[in-house]
Design a protein around this motif. Structure first.
Motif: not given
Length: 421
Positions: A203-217
């Motif tokens: 859903l969010h990708r369709e609206h242009g959000v980028r995800f970076h999974f498996g990572a910690r800030l």
């Protein structure tokens, strides 16, 4: 017995505390009611802070539980901008932190809520690092998102829970660029599991959000006090003008701990332990809302529920118990979310590891469906997505613990009400 000479003190001016005060009066309590709020704003509801108010679709005044004049009209002694720094259980008093005022209570309700978990990384002192819990946070963030949208700026969100996703949706509606950093494999993994978490990612990708999974800030990079980028533990660097920490909330138990009340371990939410009547380990002290950890007989485990409905229902339940009414608090957990054109409601409790299958009724591809988390034929939780007026039916399936035929559960032509007695 409850009489007019008694004093009931409520510490915490959120929805739970305000509704408890209201219930005391509607149930006929004529004694003294003192409501202590550490914010200077009148008690308000939190869902609009990441939804309608943040988007500019709801006015500021719409978030308040009652009109300001309501408190005086109902003889509620409202103390705004005040904290309580000590409870003396022997003397049955609370002490204000600002001026040392001491108030005696006959019954005490702790509705102190929760506070955002803080990022423990370099750079969190930069001006562009934000949290979202209070009205003041939402007011600031609304201006931030508008500016990011106007300037094509970048927002990095640490955490893909409900707050993180709702703010991501709001930021995209303003026109900001959004990157979400999440340690898990999908959004909402600890709530919805992998089966449904991926739907929200799409859903969010369709609206242009980028995800970076498996990572910690791990670091927020800045210059001259301003945010420039966010770095993760896998060596990636993400451009950012602002960062939102949305990594969960911790119950505000310090007052209860100092008073020697029983506190749940972190595995069970870490809140103030209460019984089915919302009484703490001190029979004259109650707890409700985000801060309370209670054993839920239906799910056979201790829960701490942070959602709006728990405050809405828990505050009044605690008030009735303080009045010695015959009340058992066993509400099915419920929450809702709105993101873009997706609206959903979730009832129950079914984190990963507690269920053996997810049954879909409807069209998940069109995002018009109900998902059921099932164990051995029994419905533990249900989420309706863009399907309405089914919450009571879902909660009935959960409450009855009925063994259901999963093929019938998945069939939209079989009425839900026919699946359980």
């Amino acid at each position: 017995m409850v009489d007019a000479d008694q004093t009931f003190v409520i510490v915490g001016g959120g929805l739970a505390g305000a509704k408890a005060a209201e219930t005391l009066r509607t149930e006929g309590f004529t004694g003294r009611v003192i409501l202590i709020c550490d914010e200077r704003d009148h008690p308000y509801e939190r869902p609009p802070l990441s939804k309608g108010y943040l988007l500019g679709k709801e006015e500021r005044d719409s978030v308040f539980v009652h009109e300001p004049a309501w408190y005086a009209a109902n003889d509620i002694e409202l103390h705004l901008g005040q904290t309580v720094d000590a409870i003396d259980r022997t003397a049955k008093t609370v002490r204000f932190g600002e001026d040392g005022t001491v108030v005696r209570y006959d019954k005490l309700l702790l509705a102190t809520g929760a506070e955002p978990r803080r990022l423990d990384v370099p750079g969190t002192d930069l001006a562009g690092v934000h949290h979202l819990r209070r009205l003041a946070h939402a007011e600031r963030l609304k201006h931030v998102l508008a500016n990011l949208g106007r300037d094509n700026g970048h927002l990095v969100i640490a955490g893909a829970g409900w707050i993180g996703l709702e703010v991501a949706a709001a930021a995209r509606e303003y026109g900001a660029e959004v990157t979400v950093i999440e340690r898990g494999p999908t959004p909402l993994h600890h709530v919805l599991g992998p089966e449904l978490g991926g739907l929200f990612a799409e859903l969010h990708r369709e609206h242009g959000v980028r995800f970076h999974f498996g990572a910690r800030l791990t670091e927020i990079v800045g210059q001259d006090g301003m945010v420039l980028a966010a770095r993760t533990d896998d060596g990636e660097e993400h451009p950012a003008h602002d960062v939102l920490a949305a990594i969960g909330a911790a119950p505000r138990t310090h007052l209860a701990e100092a008073a020697g009340l029983e506190i749940a371990d972190r595995a069970h939410g870490g809140g103030v332990v209460v019984d089915e009547r919302l009484r703490t380990s001190d029979p004259d002290i109650y707890a409700a809302g985000d801060v309370a950890s209670f054993h839920h007989a239906l799910f056979e485990t201790s829960l701490r529920v942070e959602h709006w409905a728990n405050a809405l229902n828990g505050g009044p339940a605690a008030a009735r118990c303080m009045l010695d009414r015959d009340v058992t608090y066993d509400r099915v957990p419920y929450f809702f979310s709105d993101q873009y054109d997706l609206g959903m409601e979730y009832s129950g409790w079914a984190p990963p590891g507690t269920y053996d299958q997810v049954v879909i009724r409807g069209d998940a591809g069109k995002r018009e469906f109900i998902a059921f988390w099932v164990k051995e034929g029994r419905v533990l939780a249900g989420m309706n997505v863009n399907v309405w007026d089914v919450t009571d039916k879902i909660q009935h399936l959960i409450r009855t613990k009925a063994q259901v035929n999963t093929e019938s559960l998945a069939d939209p032509h079989v009425p839900l009400e026919s699946l359980a007695p």
